[in-house]
Design a protein around this motif. Structure first.
Motif, mmCIF file in Angstrom:
data_model
loop_
_atom_site.group_PDB
_atom_site.id
_atom_site.type_symbol
_atom_site.label_atom_id
_atom_site.label_comp_id
_atom_site.label_asym_id
_atom_site.label_seq_id
_atom_site.Cartn_x
_atom_site.Cartn_y
_atom_site.Cartn_z
ATOM 1 N N ASN A 63 36.332 -66.044 -20.771
ATOM 2 C CA ASN A 63 37.864 -65.680 -20.890
ATOM 3 C C ASN A 63 38.281 -66.067 -19.628
ATOM 4 O OD1 ASN A 63 37.379 -63.460 -18.753
ATOM 5 N ND2 ASN A 63 35.911 -62.783 -20.505
ATOM 6 N N SER A 66 45.296 -69.900 -20.432
ATOM 7 C CA SER A 66 45.604 -68.891 -19.689
ATOM 8 C C SER A 66 45.201 -69.082 -18.048
ATOM 9 C CB SER A 66 44.931 -67.728 -19.888
ATOM 10 O OG SER A 66 45.163 -67.439 -21.418
ATOM 11 N N SER A 123 38.677 -64.409 -25.337
ATOM 12 C CA SER A 123 40.038 -65.011 -24.583
ATOM 13 C C SER A 123 41.203 -64.438 -25.117
ATOM 14 C CB SER A 123 40.149 -66.554 -24.516
ATOM 15 O OG SER A 123 39.973 -66.939 -25.717
ATOM 16 N N GLN A 124 41.328 -64.329 -26.536
ATOM 17 C CA GLN A 124 42.496 -63.976 -27.184
ATOM 18 C C GLN A 124 42.789 -62.455 -27.202
ATOM 19 O OE1 GLN A 124 41.013 -66.913 -28.266
ATOM 20 N NE2 GLN A 124 42.799 -68.365 -28.731
#
Lengths: 302, 332
Positions: free
Chosen positions: A124, A156, B71-72
């Motif tokens: 992430n 992101s 990530s989502q």
């Protein structure tokens, strides 16, 4: 788009390793990762030997990084790791690919940039930002990453970071304390007799119905199939990948690099026809061992 | 040594607490949990009740948010950390550096434990987590020999917890993608290994076949004990050998014998695996380990593993076999 050659996962005799990298010097790859990442008992090549190869590749215009052991269990392995970091820190032109948080820690403490390898489990954007703060200048996501997940991460980030993707070769799927190559020969790890040298491409492991599932490479378990995302290089590029990683399978991998370099230069979609032992499912969010077609292409199985 | 016990449901939690756990670890009902199995785990209200039940009896409660945040779905992991902080649990067990960073910044008073899924196997890696996130404890992967555990403990900036009993992960935890290679779902990306929804059993030619997402994992004769098709416990062909346990036999880790040696390494806690297990399994394993640890504490020099303890644990083990795993060099 740059092309990189990942670390050699197998245990080859020293003369074969030296011969291979002398060919790499002339091959169309931009970045080369050197060193033993799987088993610290493999000592055909010592650090000095790798540094000699690094020097000749640097002279040939390659970017060179020393790739570190992925599973670090013993004090002797930490000692080797420190020596690798020290050697890289003494040479402006060399960098380190950290395959364990120990390497990331040592490089970060030394205030030196490093490359975050595929074993660091960055899934992430916040995790990637932490690695960037620690000094990561480039990263390779875990091999099971999908396009969907990678786009989520890169979308992101506060600012872009160089991203590399494992796109060709047998995937490193697992690491263990146990040596499966030695076990398959009825030997304990402490008396392995370096049997993995007998298997320069690992030992295919099949189901009792003959389906190739995995590939044994010492303490590492690889995918049974060869990952092949090269025909989707445009898709990789759109997703934000800057470097395509090829993992050495045999000296023939350099021909794959040539095909890829040519396709990139001539903007051709097809790099290499699919074969029955190819897979690339992870990228399409399906099981890694399956083969998904590229956006405008149906797989041609031969 | 602290006895850290698993609970996948409120009855299992009560079983662990009532039978002598010093701490119980639980997880939420979603993919923030590396034991994300249907019908298991805790919603907010049940987690609150679990905490009250444990606290009233002087037992600690740890909550595991030990998968890697995808990530989502980042908000799910962040919300889970918020819930653990809101509960005032005794510790948050986490693997993902993004999750740990968030927890350390938002809730500096919350104790952070590095999950086994974080895959830290040496003290330099532990320093990374300690310096950045101020972790208080780390759970070591099941890949180290006893001398290696001792070495890590001697230099570790934080307390260590090691696995004592339960299903045996052959691979370094957090470093295994074999399950997603075959099914798309792995412990890291989905909180499950060899998920049940991909498992099929078939009777064929007098033998029982187990499959994972269509691939044959094992074949059992009528007189054989058929185990769950965890992919690394199957029988495959490799080299010249046919149908053998290439990775590992179905077996459980049992370190009851090693209690004095483990205590001597300086580890602070021993962990029982098994949040997917029944309350009666948890009760029996915890009560046996409680007796053994109490016996060791009363008279460390005279400690001897009792036959009835071993028999009780043997009966609860996978394939009714136990092993010392990587703690013992010959296993490796």
């Amino acid at each position: 788009m740059k092309i990189s050659l990942g670390p050699l996962p197998y245990f080859w005799p020293k003369d074969m390793v030296v011969q291979f990298y002398s060919q790499v010097a002339a091959a169309p790859v931009d970045i080369v990762y050197l060193g033993e990442t799987v088993c610290s008992k493999r000592r055909e090549m010592n650090l000095r030997d790798w540094l000699d190869i690094a020097d000749s590749l640097l002279d040939a215009g390659k970017e060179v990084a020393l790739s570190t052991l992925a599973l670090i269990e013993a004090e002797s392995e930490l000692k080797s790791l420190r020596a690798i970091c020290k050697a890289a820190n003494a040479n402006e032109r060399l960098s380190v690919e950290a395959n364990d948080m120990a390497a990331a820690h040592l490089m970060s403490e030394a205030g030196r940039p490093f490359i975050a390898g595929p074993y660091l489990n960055i899934y992430n954007a916040p995790a990637l930002e932490i690695m960037r703060q620690a000094g990561a200048k480039r990263w390779t996501p875990p091999v099971e990453i999908s396009r969907h997940a990678l786009e989520g991460i890169l979308g992101s980030l506060a600012s872009p970071i160089e991203t590399e993707l494992f796109a060709y070769g047998h995937l490193p799927l697992a690491l263990s304390a146990r040596c499966f190559t030695a076990r398959s020969e009825g030997l304990p790890k402490d008396d392995c007799r370096f049997v993995c040298k007998k298997y320069p491409q690992g030992i295919p492991t099949r189901s009792q119905e003959g389906e190739t599932l995995f590939n044994l490479n010492g303490i590492q378990t690889q995918s049974g199939k060869c990952y092949h995302l090269l025909n989707q290089w445009r898709d990789l590029q759109h997703a934000g990948v800057n470097v395509i990683r090829l993992s050495p399978e045999s000296p023939d991998t350099l021909r794959v690099a040539e095909s890829l370099a040519l396709a990139l230069k001539q903007e051709q979609d097809k790099v290499l026809p699919y074969q029955l032992n190819h897979s690339n499912g992870y990228w399409s969010r399906i099981p890694g061992m399956e083969l998904a077609a590229g956006p405008q292409e149906t797989p041609h199985l031969s | 040594m602290e006895l850290v016990c698993p609970a996948g449901s409120p009855p299992a939690l009560r079983a662990a607490v009532d039978n002598g756990a010093d701490a119980v670890y639980i997880g939420f009902k979603d993919d923030t949990n590396a034991r994300h199995f249907a019908g298991l785990n805790f919603d907010d209200a049940k987690a609150q009740q679990a905490l009250a039940y444990a606290r009233d009896r002087g037992v600690k409660l740890f909550v595991a948010i030990n998968t890697y945040a995808q990530s989502q779905g980042w908000e799910r992991w962040r919300n889970a950390v918020d819930k653990v902080a809101g509960l005032q649990a005794d510790a948050l067990i986490a693997a993902d550096i993004g999750v740990m960073d968030y927890a350390a910044r938002q809730y500096p008073q919350l104790n952070l434990h590095l999950s086994v899924q974080g895959s830290a196997t040496n003290y330099e890696a532990l320093r990374f987590y300690y310096n950045r996130f101020n972790i208080k404890r780390a759970v070591l992967p099941r890949v180290l020999s006893l001398p290696q555990v001792r070495q890590v403990a001697s230099q570790s900036p934080v307390d260590l917890e090691v696995f004592a009993f339960g299903s045996l992960c052959i691979m370094a935890e957090g470093r295994c993608y074999m399950s997603s290679y075959m099914t798309g779902e792995s412990p890291n990306n989905s909180g499950a290994c060899s998920p049940a929804k991909f498992v099929k059993w078939e009777q064929k030619d007098g033998r029982l076949e187990s499959r994972l997402n269509g691939s044959l994992i094992d074949r059992f004769e009528a007189d054989e004990n058929a185990g769950y098709p965890t992919l690394c416990k199957g029988r495959f062909d490799a080299g010249d050998s046919h149908a053998f346990h290439v990775f590992e036999e179905p077996t459980s880790l049992n370190t009851l014998d090693l209690i004095p040696e483990l205590a001597a390494t300086g580890v602070k806690a021993v962990k029982i695996e098994g949040r997917q297990r029944s309350p009666s399994y948890v009760a029996q394993v915890v009560s046996t380990w409680r007796q053994a640890l109490d016996c060791f504490q009363r008279e460390p020099a005279a400690f001897r593993c009792q036959q009835d303890w071993l028999e009780a644990l043997q009966a609860l083990s996978e394939g009714a076999q136990t092993t010392l795993g990587a703690y013992s060099r010959p296993w490796q």
